[in-house]
Design a protein around this motif. Structure first.
Motif, short mmCIF file in Angstrom:
data_model
loop_
_atom_site.label_atom_id
_atom_site.label_comp_id
_atom_site.label_asym_id
_atom_site.label_seq_id
_atom_site.Cartn_x
_atom_site.Cartn_y
_atom_site.Cartn_z
N PRO A 129 31.93 -24.82 0.76
CA PRO A 129 31.23 -23.99 -0.22
C PRO A 129 31.83 -24.21 -1.61
O PRO A 129 32.92 -23.74 -1.92
CB PRO A 129 31.48 -22.56 0.29
CG PRO A 129 32.74 -22.64 1.09
CD PRO A 129 32.82 -24.05 1.62
N ILE A 130 31.12 -24.97 -2.44
CA ILE A 130 31.67 -25.42 -3.71
C ILE A 130 31.96 -24.28 -4.69
O ILE A 130 33.02 -24.25 -5.31
CB ILE A 130 30.74 -26.48 -4.34
CG1 ILE A 130 30.90 -27.79 -3.58
CG2 ILE A 130 31.03 -26.70 -5.80
CD1 ILE A 130 32.29 -28.38 -3.61
N ALA A 131 31.03 -23.36 -4.86
CA ALA A 131 31.26 -22.27 -5.83
C ALA A 131 32.49 -21.46 -5.44
O ALA A 131 33.34 -21.16 -6.29
CB ALA A 131 30.02 -21.37 -5.93
N GLU A 132 32.61 -21.13 -4.17
CA GLU A 132 33.75 -20.34 -3.69
C GLU A 132 35.05 -21.14 -3.81
O GLU A 132 36.09 -20.58 -4.16
CB GLU A 132 33.51 -19.90 -2.25
CG GLU A 132 32.40 -18.87 -2.08
CD GLU A 132 30.98 -19.43 -2.17
OE1 GLU A 132 30.04 -18.62 -2.17
OE2 GLU A 132 30.81 -20.66 -2.25
N THR A 133 34.98 -22.44 -3.56
CA THR A 133 36.17 -23.29 -3.70
C THR A 133 36.65 -23.27 -5.16
O THR A 133 37.84 -23.13 -5.43
CB THR A 133 35.85 -24.74 -3.26
OG1 THR A 133 35.44 -24.72 -1.89
CG2 THR A 133 37.06 -25.65 -3.42
N GLY A 134 35.71 -23.40 -6.08
CA GLY A 134 36.06 -23.36 -7.51
C GLY A 134 36.69 -22.04 -7.91
O GLY A 134 37.67 -22.02 -8.67
N LYS A 135 36.17 -20.94 -7.38
CA LYS A 135 36.72 -19.62 -7.73
C LYS A 135 38.13 -19.44 -7.18
O LYS A 135 39.00 -18.87 -7.83
CB LYS A 135 35.79 -18.52 -7.23
CG LYS A 135 34.47 -18.45 -8.01
CD LYS A 135 33.60 -17.30 -7.55
CE LYS A 135 32.22 -17.29 -8.18
NZ LYS A 135 32.09 -17.80 -9.51
N ILE A 136 38.38 -19.93 -5.96
CA ILE A 136 39.73 -19.81 -5.39
C ILE A 136 40.69 -20.71 -6.17
O ILE A 136 41.83 -20.31 -6.47
CB ILE A 136 39.75 -20.14 -3.88
CG1 ILE A 136 38.88 -19.15 -3.10
CG2 ILE A 136 41.18 -20.10 -3.34
CD1 ILE A 136 38.69 -19.49 -1.62
N LEU A 137 40.27 -21.92 -6.52
CA LEU A 137 41.13 -22.80 -7.32
C LEU A 137 41.53 -22.12 -8.63
O LEU A 137 42.68 -22.21 -9.07
CB LEU A 137 40.40 -24.13 -7.63
CG LEU A 137 40.34 -25.14 -6.49
CD1 LEU A 137 39.36 -26.26 -6.82
CD2 LEU A 137 41.71 -25.71 -6.17
N GLU A 138 40.58 -21.40 -9.24
CA GLU A 138 40.89 -20.70 -10.50
C GLU A 138 41.94 -19.62 -10.31
O GLU A 138 42.76 -19.38 -11.19
CB GLU A 138 39.61 -20.12 -11.12
CG GLU A 138 38.75 -21.21 -11.75
CD GLU A 138 37.56 -20.67 -12.52
OE1 GLU A 138 37.42 -19.42 -12.62
OE2 GLU A 138 36.78 -21.50 -13.03
N LYS A 139 41.94 -18.98 -9.13
CA LYS A 139 42.96 -17.96 -8.85
C LYS A 139 44.35 -18.58 -8.78
O LYS A 139 45.35 -17.91 -8.99
CB LYS A 139 42.64 -17.21 -7.55
CG LYS A 139 41.44 -16.29 -7.70
CD LYS A 139 41.08 -15.60 -6.41
CE LYS A 139 39.86 -14.71 -6.60
NZ LYS A 139 39.34 -14.18 -5.35
N PHE A 140 44.41 -19.89 -8.49
CA PHE A 140 45.69 -20.61 -8.49
C PHE A 140 45.97 -21.25 -9.85
O PHE A 140 46.94 -21.99 -10.00
CB PHE A 140 45.68 -21.70 -7.41
CG PHE A 140 45.94 -21.19 -6.02
CD1 PHE A 140 47.23 -20.92 -5.59
CD2 PHE A 140 44.89 -20.99 -5.13
CE1 PHE A 140 47.48 -20.46 -4.30
CE2 PHE A 140 45.12 -20.53 -3.84
CZ PHE A 140 46.42 -20.26 -3.43
#
Length: 194
Positions: A172-183
């Motif tokens: 899931p690309i959108a969710e992956t991007g959001k989690i990466l931003e949390k890091f």
């Protein structure tokens, strides 16, 4: 900040490249046996986290992405087909019915792990025996959860999808991007969030 994909899936790699991320690839080798009483949602989440955490041990300071996808019908996980008979049994269940594709993404930096499960509803048109036979002979179903790939010939059977297309493909690309931003990692800048 380095990004590592804990998967040998060419589809997951392609999805990350689609948003400009070219990770190092280091497949995780973990036990994928479901636990007794484990729900399909808990199963994919556990596997994604275990994959990310196993590979993160080898890459201090990197962000490691783990993912797992299961096709679920009537709360039962349909794995990869083990034989043509197994494939036909699965596809008879999917034919003309709605199922869920559950994909978990987990990201670990070796210190902490964040994950999310994305559930997409997929409906199939009725599929006749000849179509099933032709699809099996194409070779596409052999290494796919649920015996089909939505990004390939399997798209011919899909009547409707509600949710994340990329999650059905495998990440899931959108969710992956959001989690990466949390890091602190931005796909927009390929580095630290400004």
């Amino acid at each position: 900040m380095n990004v590592v994909l804990a998967s040998q899936s060419p589809r997951r790699l392609e999805l990350l490249k689609q948003i400009g991320i070219s990770p190092e690839v280091h497949p995780a080798h973990i036990d994928e046996t479901p636990l007794s009483e484990e729900t399909p949602e808990d199963y994919v989440n556990r596997l994604a986290r275990n994959k990310a955490e196993a590979v993160a041990q080898h890459y201090p300071g990197a962000l490691v992405i783990g993912s797992d996808t299961s096709v679920v019908i009537d709360n039962q996980i349909l794995g990869k087909p083990e034989s043509s008979d197994h494939f036909f049994t699965m596809f008879k269940r999917l034919s003309g019915a709605q199922h869920q594709v559950m994909t978990a993404v987990a990201i670990s930096d070796g210190q902490q792990t964040r994950s999310e499960v994305v559930i997409t509803q997929v409906s199939f048109y009725p599929v006749n025996k000849r179509e099933m036979e032709r699809y099996w002979l194409s070779g596409e179903p052999q290494d796919k959860a649920g015996g089909y790939g939505i990004q390939g010939l399997g798209a011919l059977f899909v009547k409707e999808i509600k949710g994340s297309y990329s999650a059905v493909v495998g990440l899931p690309i959108a969710e992956t991007g959001k989690i990466l931003e949390k890091f602190g990692f931005s796909a927009w800048t390929q580095g630290s969030v400004e």
